[in-house]
Scaffold this motif. Structure first.
Motif, mmCIF file in Angstrom:
data_model
loop_
_atom_site.group_PDB
_atom_site.id
_atom_site.type_symbol
_atom_site.label_atom_id
_atom_site.label_comp_id
_atom_site.label_asym_id
_atom_site.label_seq_id
_atom_site.Cartn_x
_atom_site.Cartn_y
_atom_site.Cartn_z
ATOM 1 N N GLY A 288 0.705 -1.257 0.033
ATOM 2 C CA GLY A 288 -0.079 -0.201 -0.032
ATOM 3 C C GLY A 288 0.858 1.217 -0.060
ATOM 4 O O GLY A 288 0.239 2.393 0.211
ATOM 5 N N LEU A 289 2.177 0.957 -0.037
ATOM 6 C CA LEU A 289 3.053 2.244 0.031
ATOM 7 C C LEU A 289 3.043 3.102 -1.171
ATOM 8 O O LEU A 289 3.492 4.189 -1.297
ATOM 9 N N ALA A 290 2.161 2.661 -2.186
ATOM 10 C CA ALA A 290 2.160 3.688 -3.526
ATOM 11 C C ALA A 290 1.518 4.578 -3.109
ATOM 12 O O ALA A 290 1.306 5.844 -3.668
ATOM 13 N N GLY A 291 0.546 4.784 -1.635
ATOM 14 C CA GLY A 291 -0.240 5.771 -1.334
ATOM 15 C C GLY A 291 0.842 6.792 -0.666
ATOM 16 O O GLY A 291 0.527 7.870 -0.864
ATOM 17 N N LEU B 191 7.652 7.620 6.607
ATOM 18 C CA LEU B 191 6.598 7.575 7.194
ATOM 19 C C LEU B 191 5.475 6.594 6.859
ATOM 20 O O LEU B 191 4.858 6.123 7.779
ATOM 21 N N GLY B 192 5.313 6.243 5.745
ATOM 22 C CA GLY B 192 4.550 5.115 5.207
ATOM 23 C C GLY B 192 5.086 4.108 5.800
ATOM 24 O O GLY B 192 3.982 3.108 6.060
ATOM 25 N N VAL B 193 6.248 3.610 5.785
ATOM 26 C CA VAL B 193 6.659 2.224 6.468
ATOM 27 C C VAL B 193 6.335 2.074 7.981
ATOM 28 O O VAL B 193 5.844 1.427 8.239
ATOM 29 N N VAL B 194 6.508 3.356 8.595
ATOM 30 C CA VAL B 194 6.165 3.483 10.017
ATOM 31 C C VAL B 194 4.701 3.146 10.140
ATOM 32 O O VAL B 194 4.213 2.379 11.039
ATOM 33 N N LEU B 195 3.851 3.591 9.407
ATOM 34 C CA LEU B 195 2.383 3.682 9.400
ATOM 35 C C LEU B 195 1.960 2.242 9.263
ATOM 36 O O LEU B 195 0.887 1.651 9.709
ATOM 37 N N ALA B 196 2.548 1.516 8.124
ATOM 38 C CA ALA B 196 2.213 0.284 7.530
ATOM 39 C C ALA B 196 2.594 -0.642 8.935
ATOM 40 O O ALA B 196 1.631 -1.561 9.095
ATOM 41 N N PHE B 197 3.857 -0.597 9.268
ATOM 42 C CA PHE B 197 4.160 -1.461 10.343
ATOM 43 C C PHE B 197 3.219 -1.137 11.575
ATOM 44 O O PHE B 197 2.794 -2.210 12.051
ATOM 45 N N ALA B 198 2.977 0.116 12.305
ATOM 46 C CA ALA B 198 2.141 0.240 13.381
ATOM 47 C C ALA B 198 0.591 -0.110 12.869
ATOM 48 O O ALA B 198 0.155 -0.881 14.032
ATOM 49 N N GLY B 199 -0.075 0.098 11.757
ATOM 50 C CA GLY B 199 -0.988 -0.324 11.495
ATOM 51 C C GLY B 199 -1.431 -1.822 11.528
ATOM 52 O O GLY B 199 -2.216 -2.310 12.074
ATOM 53 N N PHE B 200 -0.500 -2.297 10.928
ATOM 54 C CA PHE B 200 -0.339 -4.018 10.753
ATOM 55 C C PHE B 200 -0.446 -4.505 12.321
ATOM 56 O O PHE B 200 -1.281 -5.383 12.453
ATOM 57 N N ARG B 201 0.621 -4.347 12.909
ATOM 58 C CA ARG B 201 0.541 -4.730 14.444
ATOM 59 C C ARG B 201 -0.616 -4.482 15.291
ATOM 60 O O ARG B 201 -0.851 -5.245 15.857
ATOM 61 N N LEU B 202 -1.091 -3.214 15.056
ATOM 62 C CA LEU B 202 -2.221 -2.897 15.712
ATOM 63 C C LEU B 202 -3.359 -4.062 15.436
ATOM 64 O O LEU B 202 -4.257 -4.454 16.329
ATOM 65 N N LEU B 203 -3.596 -4.006 14.075
ATOM 66 C CA LEU B 203 -4.837 -4.821 13.794
ATOM 67 C C LEU B 203 -4.563 -6.329 14.089
ATOM 68 O O LEU B 203 -5.502 -7.049 14.403
ATOM 69 N N ASP B 204 -3.255 -6.739 13.809
ATOM 70 C CA ASP B 204 -2.950 -8.043 14.137
ATOM 71 C C ASP B 204 -3.273 -8.501 15.817
ATOM 72 O O ASP B 204 -3.468 -9.653 16.069
ATOM 73 N N ALA C 157 -5.411 -8.367 7.643
ATOM 74 C CA ALA C 157 -4.857 -7.412 8.429
ATOM 75 C C ALA C 157 -4.227 -6.327 7.580
ATOM 76 O O ALA C 157 -3.864 -5.113 7.526
ATOM 77 N N GLY C 158 -3.384 -6.984 6.905
ATOM 78 C CA GLY C 158 -2.430 -6.253 5.775
ATOM 79 C C GLY C 158 -2.992 -5.475 4.690
ATOM 80 O O GLY C 158 -2.632 -4.669 4.381
ATOM 81 N N ALA C 159 -4.311 -6.425 4.269
ATOM 82 C CA ALA C 159 -4.926 -6.031 3.243
ATOM 83 C C ALA C 159 -5.621 -4.386 3.598
ATOM 84 O O ALA C 159 -5.748 -3.505 2.783
ATOM 85 N N ILE C 160 -6.101 -4.373 4.883
ATOM 86 C CA ILE C 160 -6.787 -3.583 5.460
ATOM 87 C C ILE C 160 -5.982 -2.282 5.668
ATOM 88 O O ILE C 160 -6.306 -1.137 5.118
ATOM 89 N N VAL C 161 -4.538 -2.383 6.143
ATOM 90 C CA VAL C 161 -3.741 -1.330 5.883
ATOM 91 C C VAL C 161 -3.159 -1.213 4.738
ATOM 92 O O VAL C 161 -3.185 0.270 4.607
ATOM 93 N N ALA C 162 -2.996 -1.813 3.725
ATOM 94 C CA ALA C 162 -2.753 -1.376 2.410
ATOM 95 C C ALA C 162 -3.764 -0.725 1.854
ATOM 96 O O ALA C 162 -3.506 0.537 1.193
ATOM 97 N N ALA C 163 -4.964 -0.803 2.118
ATOM 98 C CA ALA C 163 -6.187 0.054 1.563
ATOM 99 C C ALA C 163 -6.291 1.185 2.215
ATOM 100 O O ALA C 163 -6.564 2.335 1.686
ATOM 101 N N ALA C 164 -5.799 1.327 3.660
ATOM 102 C CA ALA C 164 -5.774 2.748 4.202
ATOM 103 C C ALA C 164 -4.645 3.330 3.837
ATOM 104 O O ALA C 164 -4.801 4.640 3.491
ATOM 105 N N LEU C 165 -3.587 2.803 3.517
ATOM 106 C CA LEU C 165 -2.479 3.912 2.868
ATOM 107 C C LEU C 165 -2.657 4.239 1.520
ATOM 108 O O LEU C 165 -2.325 5.245 1.506
ATOM 109 N N LEU C 166 -3.454 3.532 0.542
ATOM 110 C CA LEU C 166 -3.590 3.794 -0.699
ATOM 111 C C LEU C 166 -4.782 5.154 -0.649
ATOM 112 O O LEU C 166 -4.679 6.075 -1.291
#
Length: 144
Positions: A83-86, A91-104, A130-139
């Motif tokens: 989802g980092l295309a978004g 900062l995107g990597v940090v958001l992806a990591f934090a968001g994924f761990r939170l949902l997991d 969880a990863g798909a939800i975070v990717a969609a949110a980032l996009l």
């Protein structure tokens, strides 16, 4: 260590303490340097290989969903990184990591639904969702 156990634990990373799921997620963060499409392809490959390995590791250990299986976190984290295309900077990597761990960890629906499925499907699918939800949110965030 059997091939299934080797893959399921990401070469033993799943045996690290504390928080093997966090270590498993962090292990694939360098893949962000490859770009979103590469992360998507890696996520698919790791998910397929991970399902096979998880199925074998569960049968071998007799466990239901042991914390040392972390290939599921790797697949989900790679999908989140796709989802980092978004938002394509650190900062995107940090958001992806934090968001994924939170949902997991919190497992909101539909992650909790997938987590309740039996066997390797349940182990793998909750992290993939969880990863798909975070990717969609980032996009979506990147498109605003």
């Amino acid at each position: 260590m059997s091939p299934a156990m080797l893959v399921a634990t990401l070469g033993g990373i799943g045996r690290m303490r504390p928080g093997p799921g966090t270590w498993g997620s962090a292990a694939v963060l360098p893949a962000a340097l490859l770009g979103p499409l590469a992360c998507l392809g890696l996520a698919l490959a790791v998910a397929l290989l991970g399902w096979w390995a998880t199925r074998g590791a569960l049968a071998e250990s007799g466990a239901e969903d042991p914390g040392w299986i972390v290939v599921d976190e790797a697949a989900g984290m790679l999908l989140a990184l796709a989802g980092l295309a978004g938002i394509g900077d650190w900062l995107g990597v940090v958001l992806a990591f934090a968001g994924f761990r939170l949902l997991d960890i919190l497992k909101p629906w539909p992650v909790s639904w997938a987590d309740g499925l039996p066997g390797a499907t349940g182990v793998m699918l909750d992290d993939i969702l969880a990863g798909a939800i975070v990717a969609a949110a980032l996009l979506l965030a990147g498109g605003i």
